[in-house]
Design a protein around this motif. Structure first.
Motif, PDB file in Angstrom:
ATOM      1  N   LEU A  21       0.829  -1.204   0.000  1.00 15.08           N
ATOM      2  CA  LEU A  21       0.000   0.000   0.000  1.00 15.08           C
ATOM      3  C   LEU A  21       0.864   1.255   0.000  1.00 15.08           C
ATOM      4  O   LEU A  21       1.721   1.420   0.864  1.00 15.08           O
ATOM      5  N   PRO A  22       0.653   2.143  -0.957  1.00 16.00           N
ATOM      6  CA  PRO A  22       1.409   3.406  -0.971  1.00 16.00           C
ATOM      7  C   PRO A  22       0.844   4.373   0.065  1.00 16.00           C
ATOM      8  O   PRO A  22      -0.207   4.126   0.662  1.00 16.00           O
ATOM      9  N   GLY A  23       1.539   5.464   0.277  1.00 11.06           N
ATOM     10  CA  GLY A  23       0.981   6.510   1.119  1.00 11.06           C
ATOM     11  C   GLY A  23      -0.279   7.061   0.479  1.00 11.06           C
ATOM     12  O   GLY A  23      -0.334   7.292  -0.731  1.00 11.06           O
ATOM     13  N   ILE A  24      -1.324   7.248   1.284  1.00  9.95           N
ATOM     14  CA  ILE A  24      -2.610   7.715   0.753  1.00  9.95           C
ATOM     15  C   ILE A  24      -3.055   8.928   1.569  1.00  9.95           C
ATOM     16  O   ILE A  24      -3.785   8.801   2.558  1.00  9.95           O
ATOM     17  N   PRO A  25      -2.613  10.115   1.183  1.00 13.79           N
ATOM     18  CA  PRO A  25      -3.011  11.319   1.929  1.00 13.79           C
ATOM     19  C   PRO A  25      -4.509  11.566   1.814  1.00 13.79           C
ATOM     20  O   PRO A  25      -5.137  11.202   0.816  1.00 13.79           O
ATOM     21  N   ALA A  26      -5.066  12.151   2.842  1.00 14.15           N
ATOM     22  CA  ALA A  26      -6.498  12.447   2.838  1.00 14.15           C
ATOM     23  C   ALA A  26      -6.822  13.498   1.788  1.00 14.15           C
ATOM     24  O   ALA A  26      -6.051  14.419   1.543  1.00 14.15           O
ATOM     25  N   THR A  27      -7.960  13.345   1.148  1.00 17.98           N
ATOM     26  CA  THR A  27      -8.426  14.354   0.202  1.00 17.98           C
ATOM     27  C   THR A  27      -9.099  15.507   0.936  1.00 17.98           C
ATOM     28  O   THR A  27      -9.387  16.546   0.358  1.00 17.98           O
ATOM     29  N   GLY A  28      -9.361  15.281   2.206  1.00 22.27           N
ATOM     30  CA  GLY A  28     -10.033  16.280   3.032  1.00 22.27           C
ATOM     31  C   GLY A  28     -10.616  15.577   4.236  1.00 22.27           C
ATOM     32  O   GLY A  28     -10.682  14.347   4.274  1.00 22.27           O
ATOM     33  N   SER A  29     -11.000  16.302   5.231  1.00 22.57           N
ATOM     34  CA  SER A  29     -11.604  15.687   6.408  1.00 22.57           C
ATOM     35  C   SER A  29     -13.115  15.600   6.208  1.00 22.57           C
ATOM     36  O   SER A  29     -13.719  16.420   5.525  1.00 22.57           O
ATOM     37  N   ILE A  30     -13.695  14.553   6.807  1.00 23.28           N
ATOM     38  CA  ILE A  30     -15.138  14.347   6.715  1.00 23.28           C
ATOM     39  C   ILE A  30     -15.794  14.900   7.975  1.00 23.28           C
ATOM     40  O   ILE A  30     -15.402  14.569   9.094  1.00 23.28           O
ATOM     41  N   ARG A  31     -16.775  15.745   7.786  1.00 22.06           N
ATOM     42  CA  ARG A  31     -17.519  16.282   8.919  1.00 22.06           C
ATOM     43  C   ARG A  31     -18.738  15.411   9.189  1.00 22.06           C
ATOM     44  O   ARG A  31     -19.391  14.927   8.265  1.00 22.06           O
ATOM     45  N   LEU A  32     -19.030  15.196  10.450  1.00 16.70           N
ATOM     46  CA  LEU A  32     -20.141  14.330  10.834  1.00 16.70           C
ATOM     47  C   LEU A  32     -21.454  14.845  10.262  1.00 16.70           C
ATOM     48  O   LEU A  32     -22.278  14.065   9.769  1.00 16.70           O
ATOM     49  N   GLY A  33     -21.644  16.162  10.302  1.00 19.31           N
ATOM     50  CA  GLY A  33     -22.883  16.722   9.781  1.00 19.31           C
ATOM     51  C   GLY A  33     -23.053  16.472   8.296  1.00 19.31           C
ATOM     52  O   GLY A  33     -24.148  16.151   7.817  1.00 19.31           O
ATOM     53  N   ALA A  34     -21.950  16.591   7.540  1.00 19.33           N
ATOM     54  CA  ALA A  34     -22.023  16.361   6.098  1.00 19.33           C
ATOM     55  C   ALA A  34     -22.326  14.904   5.794  1.00 19.33           C
ATOM     56  O   ALA A  34     -23.054  14.576   4.847  1.00 19.33           O
ATOM     57  N   LEU A  35     -21.765  14.010   6.612  1.00 21.00           N
ATOM     58  CA  LEU A  35     -22.011  12.581   6.407  1.00 21.00           C
ATOM     59  C   LEU A  35     -23.488  12.258   6.640  1.00 21.00           C
ATOM     60  O   LEU A  35     -24.127  11.572   5.836  1.00 21.00           O
ATOM     61  N   LEU A  36     -24.034  12.767   7.736  1.00 22.95           N
ATOM     62  CA  LEU A  36     -25.442  12.509   8.035  1.00 22.95           C
ATOM     63  C   LEU A  36     -26.374  13.199   7.039  1.00 22.95           C
ATOM     64  O   LEU A  36     -27.489  12.732   6.793  1.00 22.95           O
ATOM     65  N   ALA A  37     -25.894  14.307   6.442  1.00 19.38           N
ATOM     66  CA  ALA A  37     -26.724  15.033   5.474  1.00 19.38           C
ATOM     67  C   ALA A  37     -26.995  14.208   4.218  1.00 19.38           C
ATOM     68  O   ALA A  37     -27.929  14.511   3.467  1.00 19.38           O
ATOM     69  N   LEU A  38     -26.203  13.172   3.991  1.00 20.98           N
ATOM     70  CA  LEU A  38     -26.436  12.316   2.824  1.00 20.98           C
ATOM     71  C   LEU A  38     -27.791  11.632   2.886  1.00 20.98           C
ATOM     72  O   LEU A  38     -28.333  11.210   1.866  1.00 20.98           O
ATOM     73  N   PHE A  39     -28.360  11.513   4.085  1.00 17.94           N
ATOM     74  CA  PHE A  39     -29.698  10.944   4.202  1.00 17.94           C
ATOM     75  C   PHE A  39     -30.737  11.801   3.482  1.00 17.94           C
ATOM     76  O   PHE A  39     -31.839  11.337   3.179  1.00 17.94           O
TER      77      PHE A  39
END
Length: 396
Positions: free
Chosen positions: A198-216
């Motif tokens: 596995l190569p290094g995999i930098p984050a594309t960005g942080s996930i916010r809890l509100g944004a995750l739940l907003a997918l509903f």
């Protein structure tokens, strides 16, 4: 050590994928296979574990409920908590935690310690599974993403249909503790493979809890997660107690249950390929068809599965039906939110593991309060609702 660029566009210029990258995708799939197998391993070992540690089969079912509940929370919180930490480091830490937890299960002197080890398993499952698909698709150019996704989630599918039967067979031939020890050893091999490939995999960005739940708020995501919950909870309510079901309903000797669950697994692999091909054409119709077949099997089992022959036949159909569930619901969730693959996958992982936990929990209550026959009908009552949930959503 090479690194994956934060943007997939950086690799899109080349269609060539090195062998090492494909092996890295396979390593992620193997890791997914192991953590999901760890979650459900007790399913085929409930009778022997309960007898050894002096608890009822319904109480022993908590070994599935506890990691399922923890995993559902972990899938929600781990992607948020890790922020911008390199995903390679996170995966290595999570799979290492799974190794340690299964070693503790092997050494557990009593049921409370065993449940504590299952709590740790839940943390590993939730985080690893939630991140796996998003990582796999970043290892290859966009034209290879469908294949990489299939491979990565093939690990989860294989765990659901093959990992538990294999673990049951190992436990039946030796001892239930050896099954956990074997899984821990395989986990060490996975750690080594991920570390090398596995190569290094930098984050594309942080996930916010509100944004995750907003997918509903996305009706297609909501429909996919409801379908996931109903299918998985209905299946797990019954499948957690498949050993006593085969023994008490079909009169099958306990020594034959391990080999028969391997047959279940083989049918599940076939169901995965069939459902994957069908879902590529129409996801909603595929999930509706799976729900109808799964409901029919669970509802008919107490009525026509009273002999060894009919019980085995229905077990094969059961494996065929459920084998298509993980790949079908994952394809729906990715189509529903193509620009939020990591967050949508994390959300579906939350629901999948919550369904495992609650299905096992309420299935245990039904078994303790009624019988193995009743838990089959309880499972069927949940899965039949999937058909209504799917057809109540607009056509994508």
């Amino acid at each position: 050590m090479d690194r994956v660029e934060p943007s997939a566009a950086a690799e899109a210029a080349s269609e060539h994928v090195s062998l090492k990258r494909w092996l890295a995708v396979v390593a992620v799939a193997v890791g997914t296979f192991l953590v999901v197998t760890a979650e459900q391993l007790p399913v085929g070992l409930l009778t022997s574990i309960g007898g050894d540690l002096g608890v009822s089969e319904g109480t022993a079912g908590l070994m599935v409920t506890v990691p399922g509940l923890v995993a559902s929370a972990g899938a929600l919180l781990v992607p948020v908590a890790i922020g911008r930490l390199d995903r390679r480091i996170v995966l290595l830490a999570l799979i290492s935690l799974m190794v340690a937890a299964n070693l503790l299960s092997f050494l557990a002197p009593n049921f409370p310690v065993l449940l504590a080890s299952r709590f740790l398993v839940g943390i590993s499952i939730g985080g690893f599974w939630a991140l796996a698909a998003g990582i796999a698709v970043r290892l290859v150019p966009s034209s290879h993403v469908p294949r990489a996704t299939s491979i990565a989630f093939g690990g989860a599918t294989a765990a659901n249909v093959l990992g538990v039967p294999a673990g049951t067979l190992i436990g039946g031939l030796t001892d239930w503790r050896i099954a956990f020890l074997t899984l821990s050893g395989l986990g060490l091999l996975a750690v080594a493979a991920l570390f090398v490939l596995l190569p290094g995999i930098p984050a594309t960005g942080s996930i916010r809890l509100g944004a995750l739940l907003a997918l509903f708020g996305n009706s297609f995501v909501r429909g996919a997660t409801i379908a996931t919950f109903l299918l998985v909870s209905g299946h797990m309510a019954a499948y957690t107690f498949v050993s006593p079901v085969l023994r008490d309903v079909s009169g099958i000797d306990e020594d034959l249950i391990g080999p028969l669950l391997l047959v279940f697994g083989a049918a599940g692999i076939a169901g995965t390929f069939l459902a994957g091909a069908a879902a590529g054409r129409n996801v909603r119709v595929t999930i509706a068809a799976v729900s109808v077949l799964l409901t029919a099997v669970l509802a008919l089992f107490p009525l026509v599965g009273a002999t060894a022959v009919t019980g085995v036949a229905l077990l094969i159909l059961w494996g065929l039906a459920f084998g298509g569930v993980p790949i079908a619901v994952q394809m729906w969730i990715l189509k529903a939110a193509p620009d939020h693959a990591e967050a949508a996958t994390a959300l579906n992982t939350v629901v999948f593991n919550l369904a495992i936990a609650l299905g096992a929990l309420f299935g245990g209550l039904v078994v303790n309060g009624a019988s193995a026959t009743a838990v089959l009908w309880f499972g069927a009552a949940l899965t039949v609702l999937t058909f209504l949930a799917v057809w109540s959503t607009r056509r994508a």
